[in-house]
Scaffold this active site. Structure first.
Site, PDB file in Angstrom:
ATOM      1  N   HIS A 154       0.821  -1.253   0.002  1.00 19.29           N
ATOM      2  CA  HIS A 154      -0.002  -0.090   0.073  1.00 19.29           C
ATOM      3  C   HIS A 154       0.897   1.299   0.052  1.00 19.29           C
ATOM      4  O   HIS A 154       1.215   1.838   0.937  1.00 19.29           O
ATOM      5  CB  HIS A 154      -0.834   0.163   1.163  1.00 19.29           C
ATOM      6  CG  HIS A 154      -2.032   0.908   1.072  1.00 19.29           C
ATOM      7  ND1 HIS A 154      -3.308   0.689   1.380  1.00 19.29           N
ATOM      8  CD2 HIS A 154      -2.182   2.139   0.490  1.00 19.29           C
ATOM      9  CE1 HIS A 154      -4.067   1.736   1.353  1.00 19.29           C
ATOM     10  NE2 HIS A 154      -3.632   2.434   0.682  1.00 19.29           N
ATOM     11  N   ASP A 213       0.693   2.613   3.797  1.00 24.25           N
ATOM     12  CA  ASP A 213      -0.154   3.686   3.285  1.00 24.25           C
ATOM     13  C   ASP A 213       0.685   4.776   3.335  1.00 24.25           C
ATOM     14  O   ASP A 213       0.202   5.853   3.599  1.00 24.25           O
ATOM     15  CB  ASP A 213      -1.358   3.783   4.066  1.00 24.25           C
ATOM     16  CG  ASP A 213      -2.272   4.760   3.524  1.00 24.25           C
ATOM     17  OD1 ASP A 213      -2.187   5.053   2.255  1.00 24.25           O
ATOM     18  OD2 ASP A 213      -3.436   4.975   4.307  1.00 24.25           O
ATOM     19  N   HIS A 233       3.192  14.191   1.486  1.00 21.52           N
ATOM     20  CA  HIS A 233       2.686  15.376   1.148  1.00 21.52           C
ATOM     21  C   HIS A 233       3.638  16.608   1.436  1.00 21.52           C
ATOM     22  O   HIS A 233       4.521  16.310   2.288  1.00 21.52           O
ATOM     23  CB  HIS A 233       1.332  15.774   1.966  1.00 21.52           C
ATOM     24  CG  HIS A 233       0.127  14.604   1.519  1.00 21.52           C
ATOM     25  ND1 HIS A 233      -0.471  15.110   0.560  1.00 21.52           N
ATOM     26  CD2 HIS A 233      -0.292  13.848   2.532  1.00 21.52           C
ATOM     27  CE1 HIS A 233      -1.551  14.099   0.528  1.00 21.52           C
ATOM     28  NE2 HIS A 233      -1.279  13.220   1.703  1.00 21.52           N
ATOM     29  N   PHE A 274      -4.903  14.449   4.288  1.00 16.08           N
ATOM     30  CA  PHE A 274      -4.537  13.250   5.041  1.00 16.08           C
ATOM     31  C   PHE A 274      -3.371  12.428   4.478  1.00 16.08           C
ATOM     32  O   PHE A 274      -3.307  12.425   3.404  1.00 16.08           O
ATOM     33  CB  PHE A 274      -5.755  12.248   4.842  1.00 16.08           C
ATOM     34  CG  PHE A 274      -7.195  12.642   5.355  1.00 16.08           C
ATOM     35  CD1 PHE A 274      -7.366  12.470   6.652  1.00 16.08           C
ATOM     36  CD2 PHE A 274      -8.074  13.325   4.666  1.00 16.08           C
ATOM     37  CE1 PHE A 274      -8.645  12.897   7.168  1.00 16.08           C
ATOM     38  CE2 PHE A 274      -9.260  13.615   5.206  1.00 16.08           C
ATOM     39  CZ  PHE A 274      -9.808  13.433   6.339  1.00 16.08           C
ATOM     40  N   GLY A 275      -2.604  11.903   5.554  1.00 13.51           N
ATOM     41  CA  GLY A 275      -1.497  10.963   5.284  1.00 13.51           C
ATOM     42  C   GLY A 275      -0.199  11.233   5.573  1.00 13.51           C
ATOM     43  O   GLY A 275       0.128  12.466   6.087  1.00 13.51           O
TER      44      GLY A 275
END
Lengths: 445, 326
Positions: free
Chosen positions: A65, A310, A314, A328-329
């Site tokens: 992922h 995941d 960013h 998000f992330g």
């Protein structure tokens, strides 16, 4: 440089079968194949001997992922920087998610990513394709083309396929190609506008909440549809105890479901979001400490099949926005192994067998790839890990193009010293002494 | 003659970001400090030289007239120089972050930054970034600490003490920074806190010390001594938190019938303003002799003077960039 034989001496070899690594020597021949794994392999002059005493050898991890952001957001990550981050963290294979810009929703796009990866990456980069065209949730993307070009999973990751009818058809259709459908579970009407888990902490911080039921209802729906369609399904990044209980029920009913958990959903809870730290903002959000506990139990019990990061890079600018506006992330490739080692293995909360099985063996098995076991006859695909090392997570350590990790500025236990793939050494931090253990004449210790 | 309040054993802080991080001792200290400042207002010269030569910047990303004016008057009565800056929140869309704006402001060497922003946590972020003292003048649904302090000052003025007294906060608890800060403050000062509103606007995971009620009548039987009515943002209706304003007023508002009971019992009424007549309260409340609403406005200046006087500009904590280098 001329290929040579390499002998990894006195290594502690971790496998999916034993909680504690077992000591052995590993001989890799000039073609990159593991020739021998046994307690005492005598060195010879044509071998490069590496002292691996007090080090752990484990199969290269596989992260199923990963958001590589290429094409579209190369300012955040590229296939090249993303794979470098993976190698840095001991991950020797990755599966890219298709939510790029434009999304990977056609044979041509799959081909592009695969071709870029061949040129730019030292490790296998597999890719998934979208379930729906443009990830818009309106119509099915051309699956045969994507499958032919090498897509090994379909998913609209980042969002769910909101229309249950369309998702049912996607599950049914996937069976023809025996390709796994992966689901990002969320009911958008329930989560919309939310920034973190709904609960005491979101109230305290005055941030809009994302209720756990948004994820759980979607898991229930998707598993029931997979059951109805008799299809293989993989539930991505589960974050709640109830979500896990739903998966248990469907597994018991014989549905072909696998699921993954991220390191951050095991290691952090919403209570850790103390001062609007956007490096703890992701979707699904960090849940409660009770959820952490349930996920850890599920991992040890074998109910959770896979650990996956995941990895979601960013820009600094975006992560410096206020908590609700920032995306998000968080990243995970560089730090996943050392963070799991520091907080779980080192504390005896999981064994090495669990890590190897969930982060190396199972992802490859689910995606129908060659295993990366450290056994005689297989191509070398392993890392050398120093459990006594320390890793300072700073700009010079991080190889991802982005630094949005909660570990930024912190020191973690352990160090990935080396990555060996076939004849290549993809990473060497110089942790293993190159000089032989014995005199140059080959005499014993 | 009154001059400046005596220096106190309570240490000053760099920033005031929320009520949660203050101790009861610090809150009481601020309330004590506000008292002589309020006495000053009765004099012909309403000014002390405490912050002479200091610069206060009102940095408002969200429109406000009352709070901004209150801070401006407070700073001027302490002899500080004040500049008001209204910044559009949409400047973020143009690629400029709040921290970029603050950097620009920092070049002007201000000592105090009074910040209002629509997003929770912005003042915390600025405080870490800037050596100026940051005062949160309201951030999203998070906190409004000076409102809570002026409210506590007003309650103490009206009732003399806090311990064991009951305050009922009514309305949209979920989206209210005022409710968050006032309830935490009241709890720290030893008051009992009740909340009442539509179940859709009562937050999941609210603190255990909240008393909750299933009707306004039930809440009144709890015998609150202060009812704090919150302003309802009218757009909540379109997000289906309740069916109509008419129904909201009838079931959850201070109707004329409820007000008759409240006034008979002599319960104090507070409101952070501005009020929505016919929504959270009926008109009669505004002329009620135990309505503290105007006193709240007046006390706002004294409470904000106390805060400005107490804080000490200092050194910011490391930023992301610095952490990445280490």
């Amino acid at each position: 440089m001329k290929p040579m034989r390499r002998l990894f001496k006195q290594a502690n070899i971790a496998s999916q079968d034993n909680p504690m690594p077992a000591i052995a020597d590993v001989l890799v021949d000039e073609s990159g194949v593991i020739r021998d794994v046994s307690p005492d392999i005598p060195p010879s002059t044509d071998m490069k001997v590496l002292d691996c005493s007090n080090k752990i050898l484990l199969p290269g991890l596989f992260d199923m992922h990963v958001h590589l952001r290429e094409p579209g957001r190369e300012d955040k990550e590229t296939i090249e920087t993303g794979t470098n981050a993976a190698i840095n963290g001991g991950i020797s294979g990755i599966l890219a998610m298709p939510n790029t810009d434009p999304p990977i929703d056609s044979g041509g796009m799959v081909r592009f990513v695969r071709a870029m990866a061949r040129d730019r990456s030292g490790i296998p980069v597999l890719t998934s394709g979208c379930i729906t065209k443009g990830r818009a949730g309106k119509s099915l993307a051309d699956l045969a083309d994507m499958h032919t070009q090498g897509a090994v999973m379909i998913t609209d990751d980042g969002s769910p396929v909101a229309d249950p009818y369309l998702f049912r058809r996607a599950l049914e259709y996937s069976r023809h190609f025996d390709i796994i459908v992966a689901s990002h579970c969320e009911v958008p009407e329930l989560s919309r506008g939310g920034a973190m888990n709904e609960g005491a902490q979101s109230y305290r911080l005055g941030l809009p909440g994302i209720p756990a039921c948004s994820e759980e209802i979607s898991i229930e729906r998707d598993l029931r549809l997979a059951q109805c369609a008799d299809a293989r399904i993989h539930i991505q990044h589960i974050s709640t105890a109830r979500g896990l209980a739903i998966i248990r029920r469907f597994k018991e009913e014989g549905v072909r479901v696998t699921c993954e958990v991220t390191p951050h959903h095991l290691l952090f809870s919403d209570n850790d979001i103390q001062d609007y730290n956007t490096h703890l903002k992701m979707n699904p959000p960090l849940r409660s400490p009770e959820d952490n506990k349930a996920l850890l139990d599920g991992l040890n019990e074998g109910l959770i099949d896979v650990i996956a990061t995941d990895h979601a890079p960013h820009t600094r600018f975006e992560k410096e926005l206020d908590f609700a506006s920032s995306p998000f992330g968080i990243t995970g490739l560089d730090t996943a192994l050392i963070s799991l080692f520091t907080h779980l293995i080192n504390k005896g909360l999981i064994g090495w067998d669990c890590l190897v099985r969930r982060f190396a063996s199972e992802p490859r098995r689910i995606l129908q790839l060659e295993p990366a076991d450290i056994v005689t006859g297989s191509t070398a695909d392993f890392i050398v890990f120093d459990p006594n090392g320390r890793t300072h997570v700073n700009n010079s350590f991080i190889k991802s193009k982005s630094i949005n990790t909660p570990y930024l500025g912190l020191e973690l236990c352990g160090s990935v010293d080396m990555m060996v793939r076939g004849t290549e050494i993809l990473l060497d931090r110089g942790g293993c002494r190159n000089e032989p253990l014995f005199s140059s004449k080959g005499g014993m210790e | 003659m009154i001059t400046e309040p005596n220096p106190s054993p309570v240490h000053s802080r760099k920033d005031l970001l929320d009520i949660e991080s203050l101790s009861a001792e610090e809150i009481n200290h601020l309330l004590e400090t506000a008292k002589p400042f309020k006495e000053l207002f009765t004099r012909s010269v309403k000014k002390v030289p405490a912050l002479r030569g200091k610069t206060v910047l009102n940095l408002f990303f969200e429109p406000s007239t009352r709070t901004r004016a209150s801070f401006e008057i407070a700073a001027k009565r302490l002899s500080a120089d004040v500049t008001n800056l209204a910044v559009s929140q949409s400047s973020v869309v143009k690629g400029e972050s709040v921290l970029d704006t603050v950097d620009t402001m920092q070049s002007m060497k201000v000592d105090y930054l009074v910040v209002r922003h629509g997003a929770a946590g912005i003042p915390n972020q600025i405080a870490k970034h800037s050596p100026a003292s940051v005062i949160n003048a309201g951030d999203g649904n998070h906190a409004h600490p000076t409102q809570a302090l002026l409210d506590a000052f007003t309650i103490k003025e009206a009732m003399g003490d806090f311990s064991g007294r009951k305050i009922l906060i009514a309305g949209d608890i979920l989206h209210s920074r005022v409710a968050r800060s006032v309830s935490i403050c009241a709890n720290k000062l030893g008051m009992e806190v009740g909340i009442f509103g539509p179940p859709t606007l009562i937050p999941h995971g609210h603190p255990d010390y909240f008393h909750t009620f299933n009707s306004f009548e039930h809440a009144l039987e709890w015998e609150p001594e202060v009812i704090y009515l919150l302003r309802l943002q009218l757009e909540r209706q379109s997000a289906h938190f309740f069916p109509s304003l008419r129904e909201y007023h009838q079931v959850f508002g201070m109707t004329r019938e409820r007000f008759e009971l409240v006034s008979r019992k002599g319960i104090y009424i507070m409101h952070p303003g501005p009020v929505n007549r016919g929504v959270e309260l009926t008109d009669e409340v505004l002329t009620y002799d135990r309505s503290l609403i105007n006193r709240q406005v007046e006390n706002g200046i004294a409470a904000r003077m106390a805060v400005l006087y107490w804080l000490q500009p200092g050194i910011p904590s490391p930023t992301i960039e610095e952490k990445a280098e280490t």
